[in-house]
Scaffold this motif. Structure first.
Motif, PDB file in Angstrom:
ATOM      1  N   ASP A  42       0.894  -1.197  -0.086  1.00 28.10           N
ATOM      2  CA  ASP A  42      -0.046  -0.033  -0.097  1.00 28.10           C
ATOM      3  C   ASP A  42       0.756   1.311  -0.018  1.00 28.10           C
ATOM      4  O   ASP A  42       1.458   1.589   0.906  1.00 28.10           O
ATOM      5  CB  ASP A  42      -0.789   0.008   1.263  1.00 28.10           C
ATOM      6  CG  ASP A  42      -1.632   1.095   1.428  1.00 28.10           C
ATOM      7  OD1 ASP A  42      -1.859   2.235   0.478  1.00 28.10           O
ATOM      8  OD2 ASP A  42      -1.940   1.660   2.489  1.00 28.10           O
ATOM      9  N   GLY A  65      -1.177  -0.316  -5.352  1.00 30.04           N
ATOM     10  CA  GLY A  65      -1.880  -0.699  -4.045  1.00 30.04           C
ATOM     11  C   GLY A  65      -2.917  -1.806  -4.449  1.00 30.04           C
ATOM     12  O   GLY A  65      -3.913  -1.907  -3.655  1.00 30.04           O
ATOM     13  N   ASN A  66      -3.168  -2.523  -5.545  1.00 30.28           N
ATOM     14  CA  ASN A  66      -4.185  -3.430  -5.668  1.00 30.28           C
ATOM     15  C   ASN A  66      -3.360  -4.468  -6.132  1.00 30.28           C
ATOM     16  O   ASN A  66      -2.500  -4.743  -6.924  1.00 30.28           O
ATOM     17  CB  ASN A  66      -5.019  -2.885  -6.971  1.00 30.28           C
ATOM     18  CG  ASN A  66      -5.712  -1.791  -6.564  1.00 30.28           C
ATOM     19  OD1 ASN A  66      -6.899  -1.808  -5.785  1.00 30.28           O
ATOM     20  ND2 ASN A  66      -5.867  -0.637  -7.161  1.00 30.28           N
ATOM     21  N   ASN A 104      -7.918  -4.290  -2.879  1.00 26.49           N
ATOM     22  CA  ASN A 104      -7.356  -3.122  -2.441  1.00 26.49           C
ATOM     23  C   ASN A 104      -6.428  -3.348  -1.253  1.00 26.49           C
ATOM     24  O   ASN A 104      -7.005  -3.718  -0.187  1.00 26.49           O
ATOM     25  CB  ASN A 104      -8.334  -2.065  -2.252  1.00 26.49           C
ATOM     26  CG  ASN A 104      -7.834  -0.623  -2.417  1.00 26.49           C
ATOM     27  OD1 ASN A 104      -7.334  -0.557  -0.970  1.00 26.49           O
ATOM     28  ND2 ASN A 104      -7.670   0.151  -3.100  1.00 26.49           N
ATOM     29  N   ARG A 142      -4.889  -1.412   0.743  1.00 28.12           N
ATOM     30  CA  ARG A 142      -5.101  -0.335   1.859  1.00 28.12           C
ATOM     31  C   ARG A 142      -6.294  -0.520   2.475  1.00 28.12           C
ATOM     32  O   ARG A 142      -6.546  -0.704   3.562  1.00 28.12           O
ATOM     33  CB  ARG A 142      -4.982   0.956   1.311  1.00 28.12           C
ATOM     34  CG  ARG A 142      -5.212   2.086   2.412  1.00 28.12           C
ATOM     35  CD  ARG A 142      -5.266   3.446   1.728  1.00 28.12           C
ATOM     36  NE  ARG A 142      -5.534   4.239   2.869  1.00 28.12           N
ATOM     37  CZ  ARG A 142      -5.518   5.772   2.586  1.00 28.12           C
ATOM     38  NH1 ARG A 142      -6.048   6.230   1.447  1.00 28.12           N
ATOM     39  NH2 ARG A 142      -5.811   6.666   3.671  1.00 28.12           N
TER      40      ARG A 142
END
Length: 397
Positions: free
Chosen positions: A172, A225-226, A251, A253
Motif C-alpha cells: 500500500d 496498491g491493488n 485493494n 489499503r
C-alpha cells in the motif's frame, strides 16, 4: 629500539585521532538536509554500511520516511533480480536494467551468496514488490525476503494448520504497508497479515465467494496498491455446478475485493504484466506480443495491445544467441519487454523497445552459473523491476 617503536606507534595514534576529529568536525558542518539527500543517492549497500558512521546517520537511515524515499529513488535504477538454485548453493544476483553508457563493458552485477531462503519448493511466479519478495508453498510456509538487507523471515502459521495454501503479497503506497493475503483449500475466509511488530493474521471482511486459480505456481500482480489474480466463482445452474473464471482485485489499503469480467478472448494465458502502470493479461500468440490492458477497473473496460516480436516466436530460439527466450515482464521506466534465458554457461537478457523497434541484449557469463541443465527449468527465478530496500525484517514477527 622498543622505546622508538612505542613513540612511532603513539605518533600514528595521535595522527589518526586528529584525522578522526577533523572528520567529525567536517560532518558536523554538513547541513542535516544535505546529509539526508546524500544518503538517499547512495547504493543500498553503502547506505546501510554508513549507519556505523554516527548515531545521527543511523537514525536518519532507519527512519520509515527515509526508507520509503530510498525505495522511490532506487526506482530510477531498477534491476532484474535472478535467483539460481545450484546443486549445493542458493545464489542470486542483481542485474541493472538500464543501458550502460559504456557499451564495451557490463554494468556492475551485485551478487548475494548468503542469507538467501531456500526457494526450491516455493511458488515460481511470485514477484518483487517494492523491494521485498514473498515466497510461499502449498503447505502454508510463507517467507518474506529482503535481498538488499540479506534478511528473510518466516511468517507465523495461523491455527488451525491446513494444506493447499496460496498467498499473495501486496504493498500500500499510501500508508507504506506490506500485506500478505492468504487463502486455504478448506473453504475458510481469506486471512491478511500486515508486516510489522506485534501483528497477527486476521480474517478479511465481506469477502465474495471465490477460489484463486492455482496451476504451476501462483500468478498475480501488485499494481498501484491493488492485487490482481485469476479466480473461479462457483454457481448453480439447473441443479448443476459450474464456475465462472474472473479477475479478482484486492485493494491492499482498504482490504476490499472487486470482481472484474475477464476479456472475451479464448487465448488468454496464465501470465500477467504491469503495462504503463496498468494490469495487462497476456494472450497466446506465435506472431506477436498480444495482451489486454485494464483501462478502467470501475467501468471494467479493456483495450487490446499488439506488438511485433523481435524474433520469430515460431522458431523458439533467437537468431543471435540461439537460446530459447521467454518473456518475463516490462521495464517500468523505459517500457521495454524483457526476455531471458539461462544455460549451463550464461544468463541471457534481451530488451525490446517496440515503440522504437530497438533491441539490446546482454550475456552474463559467470562460473557460479554452472548449473545442471537437466533441471534448469526449475532452478532459475526472475524478478524484473526489483528495487533496493533498506527495510529491516528483524521486528516483523
Amino acid at each position: 629500539i622498543d622505546r622508538g617503536e612505542e613513540e612511532a606507534e603513539d605518533k600514528e595514534i595521535s595522527i589518526q585521532s586528529k584525522e578522526d576529529e577533523s572528520c567529525r568536525k567536517f560532518l558536523v558542518m554538513i547541513p542535516l538536509d544535505l546529509i539526508h539527500e546524500i544518503l538517499l543517492r547512495l547504493p543500498a549497500k553503502s547506505a546501510a554500511r554508513f549507519r556505523c558512521v554516527s548515531k545521527l546517520w543511523s537514525s536518519i537511515t532507519t527512519r520509515p520516511d527515509f526508507i520509503r524515499s530510498f525505495v522511490s529513488h532506487s526506482s530510477t535504477r531498477l534491476c532484474l533480480f535472478v535467483c539460481v538454485n545450484t546443486r549445493d548453493k542458493h545464489l542470486s544476483c542483481s542485474i541493472p536494467q538500464h543501458e550502460n553508457s559504456d557499451r564495451s563493458s557490463y554494468p556492475h552485477v551485485e551478487r548475494y551468496r548468503k542469507n538467501a531462503p531456500k526457494f526450491d519448493y516455493h511458488e515460481r511466479y511470485s514477484e518483487s514488490v517494492h523491494g521485498l519478495i514473498c515466497l510461499g508453498d502449498f503447505c502454508g510456509n510463507i517467507v518474506v525476503w529482503n535481498p538488499t538487507m540479506r534478511q528473510h523471515v518466516t511468517l507465523p502459521e495461523p491455527e488451525p494448520k491446513v494444506a493447499c495454501v496460496c498467498s499473495f503479497f501486496g504493498y500500500d503506497p499510501v500508508e507504506d504497508k506490506y500485506k500478505v493475503l492468504r487463502f486455504s483449500g478448506c473453504k475458510q475466509d481469506p486471512l491478511v497479515f500486515t508486516l510489522g511488530p506485534q501483528e497477527s493474521w486476521r480474517v478479511t471482511q465481506n469477502t465474495p465467494k471465490h477460489d484463486p486459480r492455482c496451476s504451476w505456481g501462483l500468478i498475480y500482480k501488485c499494481i498501484n496498491g491493488n492485487l490482481y489474480y485469476e479466480a473461479s466463482i462457483p454457481f448453480g445452474v439447473d441443479d448443476s455446478f459450474e464456475v465462472e473464471i474472473v479477475l479478482m482485485s484486492f485493494n491492499v489499503r482498504y482490504e476490499k475485493f472487486n470482481t472484474i469480467k475477464k476479456p472475451a478472448d479464448d487465448l488468454l494465458c496464465e501470465f500477467f504484466l504491469n503495462y504503463e502502470g496498468k494490469f495487462a493479461w497476456v494472450c497466446r500468440d506465435v506472431s506477436c506480443i498480444r495482451f489486454w490492458v485494464l483501462e478502467d477497473e470501475e467501468k471494467q473496460e479493456w483495450s487490446l495491445r499488439k506488438f511485433l516480436l523481435p524474433f520469430p516466436k515460431f522458431l523458439v530460439r533467437d537468431p543471435i544467441w540461439e537460446v530459447s527466450l521467454g518473456l518475463r515482464g516490462i521495464t517500468h521506466d523505459t517500457g521495454e519487454f524483457i526476455f531471458t534465458a539461462a544455460t549451463s554457461e550464461a544468463i541471457y537478457v534481451l530488451y525490446y523497445d517496440p515503440k522504437r523497434n530497438r533491441v539490446r541484449g546482454v550475456k552474463y557469463e559467470e562460473e557460479i552459473w554452472k548449473l545442471n541443465y537437466d533441471t534448469l527449468h526449475d532452478d532459475v527465478r526472475y524478478y524484473p523491476n526489483h528495487s533496493e530496500s533498506l527495510m529491516s525484517l528483524e521486528d516483523v514477527v
